[in-house]
Enzyme design. Structure first.
Site, short mmCIF file in Angstrom:
data_model
loop_
_atom_site.label_atom_id
_atom_site.label_comp_id
_atom_site.label_asym_id
_atom_site.label_seq_id
_atom_site.Cartn_x
_atom_site.Cartn_y
_atom_site.Cartn_z
N ASP A 34 47.08 47.58 47.51
CA ASP A 34 46.08 47.40 46.46
C ASP A 34 46.46 46.31 45.46
OD1 ASP A 34 43.74 48.47 44.81
OD2 ASP A 34 45.39 48.79 43.41
N GLU B 32 44.72 43.85 49.91
CA GLU B 32 43.54 43.59 49.09
C GLU B 32 43.87 42.46 48.11
OE1 GLU B 32 40.68 45.77 45.79
OE2 GLU B 32 42.85 45.70 45.58
#
Length: 605
Positions: free
Chosen positions: A246, A321
């Site tokens: 993330d 990401e």
């Protein structure tokens, strides 16, 4: 018209297509010569998988508290088998105060109590693996909750943890009133306002590039890196098949040692649509996409590769990401020296670069841009929605659902599905009173919050038309159920003769064919409204998607499509299409309604 042999019988081409239409795989001899058949070599599971993102709070509630949980996921795992999904990725399930709904982790080694227990997770993992489904977790390495023991000990100046986070003295303190001080720099949080927060215990500022409750780790401290390896190892040992990484662009920020001992101010971007407290007002040259962060990703890849080598079995993977430009994104694959990073970085171009107003040329350009920049031999992927953006049919149009899912499934590489895309779920309405998203609350007010809110894309899944759409037995759920659930739900689409879900199932079944797993691609705009995608492989069916992305009726000339030989058979089409499954397309002119997509099966070239 040439005659061909099928299983020893000589028939015309239309006869062959008739056999194709009822699903018989054919061996074709033309002019007494066997067509060359491409050699099919096995590929690793992740290189051509259908990856499904679960948003845990909104998937399935098993205990009636209005919040999705692990037991609910376990009970519905057959849905993924039925849908043709190969792997699931869960948004964070770790212990958290839920300011940012799991992306503010207080204990990286425990399951969040609202979702269940470690035993629940282990049972889910075991059941998924028995069903042939890989399970991937969301790894949040950029920050930890200020409720975490890491931060509590760091704020207390504990020697072990004091440098776990980015701490700094004020830039200026009023000598008359010490509470009147300036933060270390002008940096702005992704969620608006200063990225620095004062801590009374430590008498310093700490950096938070997201919510105040999410303190940024200090990756210049080797002990932080070691702790991340321990976390990864813990979940790999549990049996996790990999991780989504993330918010990677924010892992590193400017080093004060390079700027006279101070954190440097970022320059104004000159964009008048942003106010001084909003992200976008400043150019993030010191807080985002620093080249140093990629070395951390490469180190994680080395760790995962070593784990794979030692433990054997199917490959565990990492995918990243990062909302950034195409060149910086490609560095997540590997650097110029060939040092590997993520198995693939998420491709958000369908989210960031295209809208309902985009024409066929825009779609083709967006697709080819990724495939052009992608390193040789790398695996591509396609993302049409996620928990941070408006749902696919809301950003585009509902009549485009089947065409967008067709693009996703027929393009080379990994097809990523966000929870609900298989049935065409749209954003639900969430009032200001019901809004819980920290980003919407920080950036907006009761009139503007919907410009920023991620809640509408996170409303619970529509299983059926019963109480709370079958998501929960509770009439009150953590976010309200979208009002369209009575007509738009999985149970109804299973019963309907034609539905988005049945199109989705047909597409995931089609992905098992060598043409899609090993074939070449060719994508072009036929007109300003309509594009085509051809997938071909020597000796195997040629598969062609024709997709009108516009709001207008469009007639196209099929003679312009490379490698398409007519007549062809309709494999599947949009639910609004008049071109029914197994029907023949014989004419060169094809008329498509707004949003209509048709997938054709044709003879090998």
């Amino acid at each position: 018209m040439k005659a061909v042999q099928v299983f020893g019988f000589t028939v015309g081409v239309l006869g062959v297509l008739g056999l194709i239409a009822v699903g018989i795989t054919w061996a074709v001899l033309t002019d007494s010569e066997t067509l060359k058949v491409a050699e099919i070599t096995p590929i690793e599971w992740w290189k051509h998988c259908v990856l499904y993102q679960i948003y845990p709070r909104s998937f399935k509630d098993s205990d009636g508290d209005g919040i999705g949980d692990l037991q609910g996921m376990s009970k519905e795992l057959e849905h993924f088998v039925d849908a043709g999904v190969n792997a699931i990725w869960m948004s964070p399930i770790f212990e958290s105060p839920m300011y940012d709904f799991g992306y503010d982790i207080s204990n990286f080694y425990e399951i969040h109590h609202e979702y269940g227990t470690m035993e629940d997770f282990e049972q889910l993992l075991d059941r998924a693996h028995k069903l042939g489904i890989k399970v991937l977790l969301d790894f949040v390495p950029n920050h930890a909750s200020t409720s975490s023991e890491y931060f509590i000990q760091s704020a207390a100046n504990n020697e072990t943890y004091k440098d776990y986070f980015v701490w700094a003295d004020p830039r200026w303190v009023d000598p008359v009133n010490e509470t009147n001080r300036l933060p270390p720099s002008n940096w702005i949080s992704v969620f608006a306002n200063s990225a620095w927060e004062w801590n009374d215990d430590r008498q310093k500022y700490y950096l938070h590039q997201f919510a105040i409750q999410q303190a940024d780790f200090n990756y210049r401290n080797p002990e932080v890196k070691k702790e991340m390896y321990k976390i990864l190892q813990f979940w790999l040992d549990k049996g996790a098949d990999g991780f989504r990484l993330d918010a990677l662009p924010y892992l590193m920020e400017a080093d004060p040692a390079d700027h006279g001992g101070l954190y440097p101010d970022e320059p104004h971007c000159g964009l008048t649509q942003y106010e001084p407290h909003q992200p976008g007002y400043l150019c993030t040259i010191y807080t985002k996409d620093l080249i140093e962060l990629y070395d951390i990703v490469y180190e994680w890849r080395e760790f995962i590769d070593e784990y794979n080598e030692v433990h054997g079995g199917d490959t565990r993977i990492i995918f990243s990401e990062g909302y950034t430009n195409i060149t910086m994104t490609m560095l997540y694959y590997k650097n110029k020296d060939g040092r590997l990073g993520a198995h693939f970085p998420f491709n958000f171009d369908f989210i960031t670069d295209l809208t309902a107003e985009s024409d066929a040329r825009d779609f083709v350009y967006t697709i080819l841009k990724w495939l052009t920049y992608q390193p040789y031999g790398a695996v591509s992927n396609w993302v049409f929605g996620n928990h941070d953006n408006n749902r696919m049919p809301t950003r585009f149009r509902s009549d485009m659902v089947d065409g967008l899912n067709s693009l996703n499934m027929m393009l080379p590489g990994v097809a990523v599905t966000y929870q609900g895309e298989e049935i065409g779920m749209r954003d639900g309405y969430v009032s200001w009173e019901d809004t819980v998203d920290v980003e919407a609350i920080n950036k907006g007010n009761n009139e503007t919050y919907l410009l920023f809110s991620r809640d509408p894309a996170r409303t619970p899944f529509h299983w059926d038309n019963s109480t709370s759409a079958g998501f929960s037995t509770n009439e009150t759920t953590w976010l309200p159920i979208a009002e369209d659930y009575l007509e738009l739900n999985l149970a109804k689409q299973k019963e309907d003769e034609r539905s988005h879900y049945k199109v989705y199932q047909a597409l995931t079944a089609l992905r098992k064919e060598p043409t899609l797993s090993h074939g070449q691609y060719h994508v072009r705009a036929l007109t300003i409204h309509t594009l085509y995608l051809v997938r071909s492989l020597h000796g195997y069916d040629t598969l062609v998607l024709i997709f009108n992305v516009s709001e207008e009726i469009d007639t196209v000339d099929l003679r312009r499509i490379k490698d398409l030989q007519l007549p062809a058979v309709v494999y599947i089409s949009s639910i609004q299409s008049d071109k029914l499954q197994e029907s023949l397309i014989e004419e060169n002119q094809l008329t498509l309604s707004p949003g209509e997509a048709v997938v054709l099966r044709a003879l090998p070239t």
